[in-house]
Write a protein that holds these residues in place. Structure first.
Motif, mmCIF file in Angstrom:
data_model
loop_
_atom_site.group_PDB
_atom_site.id
_atom_site.type_symbol
_atom_site.label_atom_id
_atom_site.label_comp_id
_atom_site.label_asym_id
_atom_site.label_seq_id
_atom_site.Cartn_x
_atom_site.Cartn_y
_atom_site.Cartn_z
ATOM 1 N N ILE A 26 -0.521 55.378 -9.693
ATOM 2 C CA ILE A 26 -0.636 54.167 -11.124
ATOM 3 C C ILE A 26 -1.819 53.768 -11.097
ATOM 4 O O ILE A 26 -2.552 53.280 -10.199
ATOM 5 N N PRO A 27 -2.583 53.342 -12.801
ATOM 6 C CA PRO A 27 -3.639 53.067 -12.714
ATOM 7 C C PRO A 27 -3.665 51.547 -11.933
ATOM 8 O O PRO A 27 -2.213 51.098 -12.341
ATOM 9 N N PRO A 28 -5.236 50.341 -12.222
ATOM 10 C CA PRO A 28 -4.881 49.019 -12.336
ATOM 11 C C PRO A 28 -4.293 48.606 -13.739
ATOM 12 O O PRO A 28 -3.567 49.343 -14.912
ATOM 13 N N PRO A 29 -3.460 47.340 -13.251
ATOM 14 C CA PRO A 29 -2.893 46.409 -14.511
ATOM 15 C C PRO A 29 -3.906 46.335 -15.996
ATOM 16 O O PRO A 29 -5.169 45.889 -15.426
ATOM 17 N N ASP A 30 -3.337 46.199 -17.265
ATOM 18 C CA ASP A 30 -4.351 45.568 -18.042
ATOM 19 C C ASP A 30 -3.827 44.431 -17.874
ATOM 20 O O ASP A 30 -3.037 43.266 -17.248
ATOM 21 N N LEU A 31 -5.268 43.897 -18.297
ATOM 22 C CA LEU A 31 -5.234 42.116 -18.228
ATOM 23 C C LEU A 31 -4.587 41.469 -19.830
ATOM 24 O O LEU A 31 -5.904 41.546 -20.720
ATOM 25 N N LEU A 32 -4.272 40.444 -20.740
ATOM 26 C CA LEU A 32 -3.906 39.955 -21.873
ATOM 27 C C LEU A 32 -4.478 38.639 -21.648
ATOM 28 O O LEU A 32 -3.036 37.974 -20.873
ATOM 29 N N ILE A 33 -5.447 38.180 -22.332
ATOM 30 C CA ILE A 33 -5.505 36.275 -22.228
ATOM 31 C C ILE A 33 -4.869 36.273 -23.333
ATOM 32 O O ILE A 33 -5.459 36.478 -24.478
ATOM 33 N N LEU A 34 -4.003 34.839 -23.692
ATOM 34 C CA LEU A 34 -3.732 33.980 -24.508
ATOM 35 C C LEU A 34 -4.764 32.852 -25.135
ATOM 36 O O LEU A 34 -5.066 32.882 -24.034
ATOM 37 N N ASN A 35 -4.755 32.736 -26.146
ATOM 38 C CA ASN A 35 -5.332 31.353 -26.591
ATOM 39 C C ASN A 35 -4.579 30.161 -26.046
ATOM 40 O O ASN A 35 -3.812 29.173 -26.814
ATOM 41 N N GLN A 36 -4.373 29.721 -24.300
ATOM 42 C CA GLN A 36 -3.630 28.697 -23.912
ATOM 43 C C GLN A 36 -4.578 28.954 -22.352
ATOM 44 O O GLN A 36 -5.543 29.739 -21.861
ATOM 45 N N PRO A 37 -5.147 27.743 -22.126
ATOM 46 C CA PRO A 37 -5.740 26.826 -21.240
ATOM 47 C C PRO A 37 -5.935 27.684 -19.986
ATOM 48 O O PRO A 37 -4.525 28.396 -19.034
ATOM 49 N N ILE A 38 -6.852 27.844 -19.673
ATOM 50 C CA ILE A 38 -7.657 28.864 -18.167
ATOM 51 C C ILE A 38 -7.317 27.777 -16.737
ATOM 52 O O ILE A 38 -8.234 27.736 -17.064
#
Length: 281
Positions: A26-38
């Motif tokens: 199983i490949p690594p996960p994808d990363l989704l960055i939303l318009n919210q503070p990191i």
């Protein structure tokens, strides 16, 4: 209680691991960055390192760019997303110009009947076979406006309901949240590694459910839970494995412990050699 005779093993700590992830088909996960503070660069850098496809949802690119203001500015070029996608009404001009200059794809979907989260999910889905299992780490928040937080949870269950091979992991400021579907879930590594505190909650925000738990301070058996009635919030993890059986989807949340930032020279490494561990789905 009618429980689906299926076990799903979940390893939330592996997303925050400092070491290389075990090999798997199983490949690594994808990363989704939303318009919210990191909120945490340390947590962000590990999620980035263990992911394969990284997408900023519209103004999420602003958040990524701004995180490298100050002493981290020389590292900004080490963290280039694969794509910036949305209706682009929140994307600042300087941020768009910067990433476009460095070859980052910037694409627009003007549809006003879908959110940037929905647009981003469609973009990510286009990169994968519909027959393959997928893990997506969502970097967002449940703080701030209540309606937007509830909207995000709504979209999570919508996406997972429409694609049973998809699993979303929401990494907010101090927690990891995921949907436990109608099945037997085993959350492993809840105590080891120091990635999480003992604080955990199981909330039936998607409708009434009957749950059985093992490994918590206050375990329940065939327990009816429903918003406005009784819910298991402010519970505590007491064993390395937490078992949850449910006859309907519920939201499982565990609190993250603070992380120490990785050395800068390491957090910029690409993760093409990393593999994600087998998850029984």
């Amino acid at each position: 209680m009618s429980i689906v005779a299926e076990t799903r093993e979940l390893y939330p700590a592996l997303f925050l691991a400092d070491s290389t992830l075990p090999d798997s088909s199983i490949p690594p996960p994808d990363l989704l960055i939303l318009n919210q503070p990191i909120a945490s660069f340390a947590a962000f850098s590990r999620l980035w390192r263990h992911s394969q496809y990284r997408l900023c949802a519209d103004g999420g690119a602003n958040r990524l760019y701004d995180m490298f203001d100050g002493e981290l500015e020389p590292q900004r070029k080490l963290f280039l997303p694969d794509s910036i996608h949305g209706d682009l009404d929140s994307l600042r001009g300087d941020v768009r110009a910067y990433y476009a200059m460095l070859g980052v794809e910037v694409s627009q979907d003007p549809d006003q009947n879908s959110t940037d989260f929905g647009k981003a999910m469609q973009k990510i889905s286009s990169k994968h076979s519909t027959s393959s299992r997928r893990e997506i780490v969502v970097l967002g928040t449940l703080a701030g406006r209540v309606d937007q937080g509830l909207g995000l949870l709504h979209e999570m269950i919508r996406e997972e309901t429409s694609d049973t091979k998809l699993r979303l992991w929401l990494f907010s400021e101090s927690n990891v949240s995921l949907i436990l579907r109608s099945t037997h879930s085993v959350i492993r590594g809840a105590l080891s590694g120091g990635f999480f505190t003992e604080n955990v909650g199981l909330v039936p925000i998607y409708g009434p459910a009957i749950i059985t738990t093992q490994g918590l301070e206050w375990d329940v058996e065939d327990w009816e839970t429903q918003m406005g009635h009784q819910v298991s919030t402010s519970n505590h993890v007491k064993e390395e494995e937490v078992h949850v059986k449910t006859n309907a989807p519920i939201l499982f949340t565990i609190e993250r412990a603070p992380l120490t930032a990785d050395p800068i020279a390491r957090v910029g490494e690409q993760s093409s050699q990393h593999k994600y561990p087998v998850i029984i789905a």
